[in-house]
Design a protein around this motif. Structure first.
Motif, mmCIF file in Angstrom:
data_model
loop_
_atom_site.group_PDB
_atom_site.id
_atom_site.type_symbol
_atom_site.label_atom_id
_atom_site.label_comp_id
_atom_site.label_asym_id
_atom_site.label_seq_id
_atom_site.Cartn_x
_atom_site.Cartn_y
_atom_site.Cartn_z
ATOM 1 N N LEU A 10 0.808 -1.216 0.000
ATOM 2 C CA LEU A 10 0.000 0.000 0.000
ATOM 3 C C LEU A 10 0.841 1.266 0.000
ATOM 4 N N THR A 11 0.300 2.276 -0.643
ATOM 5 C CA THR A 11 0.770 3.645 -0.481
ATOM 6 C C THR A 11 -0.416 4.396 0.084
ATOM 7 N N LEU A 12 -0.199 5.062 1.205
ATOM 8 C CA LEU A 12 -1.325 5.733 1.868
ATOM 9 C C LEU A 12 -0.855 6.850 2.776
ATOM 10 N N HIS A 13 -1.782 7.734 3.038
ATOM 11 C CA HIS A 13 -1.602 8.718 4.103
ATOM 12 C C HIS A 13 -2.421 8.209 5.275
ATOM 13 N N TYR A 14 -1.903 8.395 6.491
ATOM 14 C CA TYR A 14 -2.702 8.016 7.643
ATOM 15 C C TYR A 14 -2.372 8.888 8.850
ATOM 16 N N ARG A 15 -3.332 8.907 9.751
ATOM 17 C CA ARG A 15 -3.193 9.652 11.002
ATOM 18 C C ARG A 15 -3.715 8.768 12.119
ATOM 19 N N LEU A 16 -2.888 8.542 13.115
ATOM 20 C CA LEU A 16 -3.264 7.787 14.298
ATOM 21 C C LEU A 16 -3.261 8.754 15.467
ATOM 22 N N SER A 17 -4.370 8.802 16.194
ATOM 23 C CA SER A 17 -4.435 9.688 17.358
ATOM 24 C C SER A 17 -4.960 8.919 18.555
ATOM 25 N N GLY A 18 -4.527 9.351 19.721
ATOM 26 C CA GLY A 18 -4.939 8.732 20.969
ATOM 27 C C GLY A 18 -6.240 9.313 21.467
ATOM 28 N N PRO A 19 -6.628 8.962 22.689
ATOM 29 C CA PRO A 19 -7.920 9.388 23.233
ATOM 30 C C PRO A 19 -8.042 10.897 23.420
ATOM 31 N N ASP A 20 -6.911 11.588 23.525
ATOM 32 C CA ASP A 20 -6.958 13.043 23.675
ATOM 33 C C ASP A 20 -7.037 13.759 22.334
ATOM 34 N N GLY A 21 -7.018 12.994 21.229
ATOM 35 C CA GLY A 21 -7.102 13.579 19.895
ATOM 36 C C GLY A 21 -5.770 14.039 19.332
ATOM 37 N N ALA A 22 -4.717 13.983 20.133
ATOM 38 C CA ALA A 22 -3.395 14.408 19.661
ATOM 39 C C ALA A 22 -2.818 13.361 18.710
ATOM 40 N N VAL A 24 -0.395 10.869 17.040
ATOM 41 C CA VAL A 24 0.746 10.030 17.375
ATOM 42 C C VAL A 24 1.605 9.922 16.123
ATOM 43 N N ILE A 25 0.937 9.703 14.996
ATOM 44 C CA ILE A 25 1.568 9.661 13.675
ATOM 45 C C ILE A 25 0.628 10.368 12.714
ATOM 46 N N ASN A 26 1.194 11.206 11.837
ATOM 47 C CA ASN A 26 0.390 11.874 10.823
ATOM 48 C C ASN A 26 1.253 12.084 9.588
ATOM 49 N N ASP A 30 3.134 15.304 4.867
ATOM 50 C CA ASP A 30 4.457 14.909 4.407
ATOM 51 C C ASP A 30 4.292 13.868 3.305
ATOM 52 N N LYS A 31 5.307 13.062 3.095
ATOM 53 C CA LYS A 31 5.239 12.002 2.094
ATOM 54 C C LYS A 31 4.312 10.900 2.576
ATOM 55 N N PRO A 32 3.607 10.239 1.661
ATOM 56 C CA PRO A 32 2.767 9.109 2.071
ATOM 57 C C PRO A 32 3.633 7.940 2.524
ATOM 58 N N ALA A 33 3.032 7.071 3.298
ATOM 59 C CA ALA A 33 3.711 5.860 3.770
ATOM 60 C C ALA A 33 3.532 4.746 2.753
ATOM 61 N N LEU A 42 1.519 -2.250 10.925
ATOM 62 C CA LEU A 42 0.300 -1.746 11.558
ATOM 63 C C LEU A 42 -0.246 -2.848 12.458
ATOM 64 N N SER A 43 -1.013 -2.462 13.453
ATOM 65 C CA SER A 43 -1.586 -3.486 14.336
ATOM 66 C C SER A 43 -2.585 -4.335 13.542
ATOM 67 N N PRO A 44 -2.761 -5.598 13.927
ATOM 68 C CA PRO A 44 -3.717 -6.470 13.223
ATOM 69 C C PRO A 44 -5.129 -5.882 13.185
ATOM 70 N N ALA A 45 -5.554 -5.207 14.245
ATOM 71 C CA ALA A 45 -6.901 -4.622 14.270
ATOM 72 C C ALA A 45 -7.045 -3.520 13.223
ATOM 73 N N ILE A 46 -6.004 -2.722 13.037
ATOM 74 C CA ILE A 46 -6.048 -1.665 12.012
ATOM 75 C C ILE A 46 -6.006 -2.303 10.635
ATOM 76 N N GLU A 47 -5.144 -3.283 10.444
ATOM 77 C CA GLU A 47 -5.076 -3.968 9.149
ATOM 78 C C GLU A 47 -6.425 -4.574 8.778
ATOM 79 N N ALA A 48 -7.103 -5.172 9.748
ATOM 80 C CA ALA A 48 -8.410 -5.793 9.475
ATOM 81 C C ALA A 48 -9.408 -4.761 8.980
ATOM 82 N N ARG A 49 -9.336 -3.538 9.482
ATOM 83 C CA ARG A 49 -10.255 -2.468 9.043
ATOM 84 C C ARG A 49 -9.925 -1.986 7.635
#
Length: 147
Positions: A10-22, A24-26, A30-33, A42-49
């Motif tokens: 995959l080539t993708l942009h993604y943003r992971l945020s914690g419960p405070d909305g800040a 963690v990764i965005n 910048d360049k896509p991942a 990625l965690s298995p739960a995120i991959e499954a989604r």
């Protein structure tokens, strides 16, 4: 139309945020991942989604507490003698609560990190849980390419 499947590259942009909305990764500013599903990037739960999403999709989903990075595990709190840290690393290093310390794996091929939770005389209490273990997270993704 290309759909994400197990093992997709995959080539993708993604943003992971914690419960405070800040963030963690965005990667949106910048360049896509680029990554392969099933390799632990990625965690298995995120991959499954992600499975079944089409190229060009932009979506966001919420993962319940503990779903993305597991529950907090009390066994992952470990005391390490200061003398051992001095032997393995810089003998003059100063350690403080909140510091992140890298430890080599036994085979020396990788490393893992622990956060100092307590400094107690001749030992430090490290937390080796993932920082988001036991917490809900939000994951936003824009799928750019699927191979």
């Amino acid at each position: 139309m290309n759909l994400i499947q197990a093992g997709s590259f995959l080539t993708l942009h993604y943003r992971l945020s914690g419960p405070d909305g800040a963030d963690v990764i965005n990667t949106f500013d910048d360049k896509p991942a680029t990554l392969s599903l099933g390799t632990g990037e990625l965690s298995p739960a995120i991959e499954a989604r992600l499975i079944g999403l089409a190229e060009g999709t932009r979506t966001q989903f919420e993962l319940a507490a503990g779903e993305a990075f597991g529950e907090r595990n009390a066994d992952m709190l470990q005391r390490v003698k200061l003398s051992l840290l001095r032997q393995l690393g810089d003998p003059h290093e100063e350690y403080h609560v909140g510091d992140v310390v890298q430890f080599p794996t036994p085979d020396g091929q990788a490393s893992y990190a622990g956060v100092i939770r307590e400094v107690d005389g001749d030992a430090l209490l490290f937390d080796f849980n993932h920082p988001l273990a036991g917490q809900p997270v939000s994951f936003e993704v824009q799928v750019i390419g699927v191979l």
